[in-house]
Design a protein around this motif. Structure first.
Motif, mmCIF file in Angstrom:
data_model
loop_
_atom_site.group_PDB
_atom_site.id
_atom_site.type_symbol
_atom_site.label_atom_id
_atom_site.label_comp_id
_atom_site.label_asym_id
_atom_site.label_seq_id
_atom_site.Cartn_x
_atom_site.Cartn_y
_atom_site.Cartn_z
ATOM 1 N N ARG A 22 -34.133 -26.378 -27.075
ATOM 2 C CA ARG A 22 -33.436 -25.164 -27.522
ATOM 3 C C ARG A 22 -32.729 -24.448 -26.372
ATOM 4 N NH1 ARG A 22 -32.835 -25.010 -32.499
ATOM 5 N NH2 ARG A 22 -34.557 -25.305 -33.941
ATOM 6 N N GLU A 23 -33.263 -24.598 -25.149
ATOM 7 C CA GLU A 23 -32.610 -23.961 -24.003
ATOM 8 C C GLU A 23 -31.187 -24.482 -23.816
ATOM 9 O OE1 GLU A 23 -34.969 -24.542 -20.493
ATOM 10 O OE2 GLU A 23 -36.781 -23.696 -21.437
ATOM 11 N N HIS A 24 -30.937 -25.680 -24.334
ATOM 12 C CA HIS A 24 -29.630 -26.312 -24.108
ATOM 13 C C HIS A 24 -28.822 -26.449 -25.393
ATOM 14 C CE1 HIS A 24 -30.891 -27.324 -20.017
ATOM 15 N NE2 HIS A 24 -32.060 -27.653 -20.547
ATOM 16 N N GLU A 25 -29.240 -25.741 -26.454
ATOM 17 C CA GLU A 25 -28.611 -25.992 -27.747
ATOM 18 C C GLU A 25 -27.167 -25.510 -27.817
ATOM 19 O OE1 GLU A 25 -31.084 -22.481 -30.040
ATOM 20 O OE2 GLU A 25 -30.293 -24.120 -31.226
ATOM 21 N N SER A 26 -26.783 -24.565 -26.951
ATOM 22 C CA SER A 26 -25.355 -24.226 -26.927
ATOM 23 C C SER A 26 -24.662 -24.828 -25.722
ATOM 24 C CB SER A 26 -25.138 -22.708 -26.938
ATOM 25 O OG SER A 26 -26.318 -21.998 -27.037
ATOM 26 N N GLY A 27 -25.364 -25.666 -24.978
ATOM 27 C CA GLY A 27 -24.785 -26.302 -23.785
ATOM 28 C C GLY A 27 -24.734 -27.802 -23.929
ATOM 29 N N LYS A 28 -25.522 -28.457 -23.086
ATOM 30 C CA LYS A 28 -25.485 -29.920 -23.035
ATOM 31 C C LYS A 28 -25.912 -30.584 -24.345
ATOM 32 C CE LYS A 28 -24.910 -30.795 -18.434
ATOM 33 N NZ LYS A 28 -23.943 -31.733 -17.851
ATOM 34 N N LEU A 29 -26.702 -29.855 -25.139
ATOM 35 C CA LEU A 29 -27.209 -30.461 -26.377
ATOM 36 C C LEU A 29 -26.528 -29.867 -27.609
ATOM 37 C CD1 LEU A 29 -31.024 -30.808 -25.552
ATOM 38 C CD2 LEU A 29 -29.230 -32.555 -25.460
ATOM 39 N N LYS A 30 -25.360 -29.256 -27.403
ATOM 40 C CA LYS A 30 -24.615 -28.708 -28.529
ATOM 41 C C LYS A 30 -24.327 -29.823 -29.532
ATOM 42 C CE LYS A 30 -20.436 -25.925 -29.335
ATOM 43 N NZ LYS A 30 -21.014 -24.781 -30.016
ATOM 44 N N GLY A 31 -24.697 -29.581 -30.788
ATOM 45 C CA GLY A 31 -24.445 -30.568 -31.832
ATOM 46 C C GLY A 31 -25.598 -31.520 -32.089
ATOM 47 N N LEU A 32 -26.656 -31.410 -31.305
ATOM 48 C CA LEU A 32 -27.828 -32.257 -31.566
ATOM 49 C C LEU A 32 -28.409 -31.863 -32.932
ATOM 50 C CD1 LEU A 32 -29.767 -34.444 -30.400
ATOM 51 C CD2 LEU A 32 -31.180 -32.553 -29.555
ATOM 52 N N SER A 81 -36.134 -36.100 -41.352
ATOM 53 C CA SER A 81 -37.147 -36.679 -40.464
ATOM 54 C C SER A 81 -36.538 -37.703 -39.518
ATOM 55 C CB SER A 81 -38.268 -37.310 -41.280
ATOM 56 O OG SER A 81 -37.762 -38.370 -42.068
ATOM 57 N N VAL A 82 -35.315 -38.121 -39.817
ATOM 58 C CA VAL A 82 -34.609 -39.053 -38.938
ATOM 59 C C VAL A 82 -33.196 -38.528 -38.737
ATOM 60 C CG1 VAL A 82 -33.700 -41.400 -38.716
ATOM 61 C CG2 VAL A 82 -35.970 -41.044 -39.723
ATOM 62 N N THR A 83 -32.765 -38.406 -37.476
ATOM 63 C CA THR A 83 -31.408 -37.935 -37.197
ATOM 64 C C THR A 83 -30.794 -38.759 -36.082
ATOM 65 O OG1 THR A 83 -32.420 -36.244 -35.768
ATOM 66 C CG2 THR A 83 -31.630 -35.519 -37.921
ATOM 67 N N PRO A 84 -29.457 -38.939 -36.119
ATOM 68 C CA PRO A 84 -28.794 -39.666 -35.035
ATOM 69 C C PRO A 84 -28.719 -38.825 -33.762
ATOM 70 C CG PRO A 84 -27.187 -38.899 -36.641
ATOM 71 C CD PRO A 84 -28.533 -38.556 -37.190
ATOM 72 N N VAL A 85 -28.664 -39.481 -32.612
ATOM 73 C CA VAL A 85 -28.540 -38.827 -31.310
ATOM 74 C C VAL A 85 -27.349 -39.448 -30.591
ATOM 75 C CG1 VAL A 85 -29.673 -38.401 -29.092
ATOM 76 C CG2 VAL A 85 -31.048 -38.464 -31.184
ATOM 77 N N LYS A 86 -26.435 -38.602 -30.114
ATOM 78 C CA LYS A 86 -25.289 -39.128 -29.367
ATOM 79 C C LYS A 86 -25.752 -39.661 -28.022
ATOM 80 C CE LYS A 86 -22.005 -35.896 -31.379
ATOM 81 N NZ LYS A 86 -21.312 -34.619 -31.156
ATOM 82 N N PRO A 87 -25.065 -40.679 -27.478
ATOM 83 C CA PRO A 87 -25.481 -41.262 -26.193
ATOM 84 C C PRO A 87 -25.601 -40.223 -25.078
ATOM 85 C CG PRO A 87 -23.826 -42.655 -27.225
ATOM 86 C CD PRO A 87 -23.950 -41.424 -28.087
ATOM 87 N N GLU A 88 -24.665 -39.268 -25.029
ATOM 88 C CA GLU A 88 -24.727 -38.269 -23.952
ATOM 89 C C GLU A 88 -25.929 -37.340 -24.125
ATOM 90 O OE1 GLU A 88 -22.219 -38.798 -26.061
ATOM 91 O OE2 GLU A 88 -21.244 -36.935 -26.713
ATOM 92 N N HIS A 89 -26.302 -37.075 -25.389
ATOM 93 C CA HIS A 89 -27.507 -36.285 -25.637
ATOM 94 C C HIS A 89 -28.761 -37.076 -25.277
ATOM 95 C CE1 HIS A 89 -25.252 -33.597 -28.777
ATOM 96 N NE2 HIS A 89 -24.996 -33.259 -27.531
ATOM 97 N N TRP A 90 -28.735 -38.350 -25.630
ATOM 98 C CA TRP A 90 -29.867 -39.231 -25.277
ATOM 99 C C TRP A 90 -30.115 -39.197 -23.767
ATOM 100 C CZ3 TRP A 90 -33.266 -42.375 -28.030
ATOM 101 C CH2 TRP A 90 -33.971 -43.308 -27.281
ATOM 102 N N ASP A 91 -29.042 -39.401 -23.010
ATOM 103 C CA ASP A 91 -29.182 -39.458 -21.552
ATOM 104 C C ASP A 91 -29.668 -38.125 -20.996
ATOM 105 O OD1 ASP A 91 -28.325 -42.061 -21.614
ATOM 106 O OD2 ASP A 91 -26.245 -41.586 -21.083
#
Length: 155
Positions: free
Chosen positions: A118-128, A138-148
DNA sequence: GCCAACGTTGGC
DNA sequence: GCCAACGTTGGC
């Protein structure tokens, strides 16, 4: 190859349960949600990577890594009248619910908590998607940049 | 255990 | 096809 986040309540099935299964492999069964069913059917491919996420527990968050080791196929528990997720409207000729097999890869040295995400939800993890308001899948896709980035948080 | 946010069900 | 009632999820 795609990346996923898969939730489980650790009281029900935890990362340690997966790690101690034969071949460290388990059927991800019991999913009774059409959006997830469709993701299994249309988007999951053998070889995909997934985060194991502990939900509804003391410290929710990403606790480990798994590999998807099958394509989607019918969930046998839907035909079992004694199973929790028995679906009397589903038949083997026309199965309604699917599952994939997953294999334990490793635990994260430092689990990445929901609070950290949540600390990054408007930053690096925007759109997660797991952070989206009202997200209950219970299952959601993760973008490669979010994964990394999430892996980098795990140290 | 509470409750908000959704999804599903079923009567009409 | 609408929509109220109900069930589930999941963070807190």
């Amino acid at each position: 190859m795609a990346y996923w986040l898969m939730k489980s309540e650790p009281d029900c099935f935890s990362i340690d349960d997966l790690a101690t299964r034969p071949n460290k492999t388990e059927k991800w069964d019991g999913v009774r949600n059409y959006q997830v069913r469709n993701m299994f059917r249309d988007q999951f491919k053998k070889g995909d990577q997934a985060f194991f996420y502990h939900s509804s527990c003391e410290v929710p968050g990403v606790v480990g890594l798994m590999k998807v080791v099958s394509n989607a196929y019918p969930d046998p528990t839907q035909f079992d009248p004694k199973a929790d997720h028995y679906d009397p409207k589903s038949t083997p000729e026309n199965p309604r619910w699917l599952l994939v097999d997953v294999q334990f890869q490793r635990k994260l040295k430092n689990p990445v908590t929901l609070a950290q995400l949540r600390e990054h939800e408007s930053g690096k993890l925007k759109g997660l998607l797991v952070l989206a308001p009202g997200s209950r899948l219970s299952v959601t896709p993760v973008k490669p940049e979010h994964w990394d980035f999430i892996l980098s948080l795990a140290g």
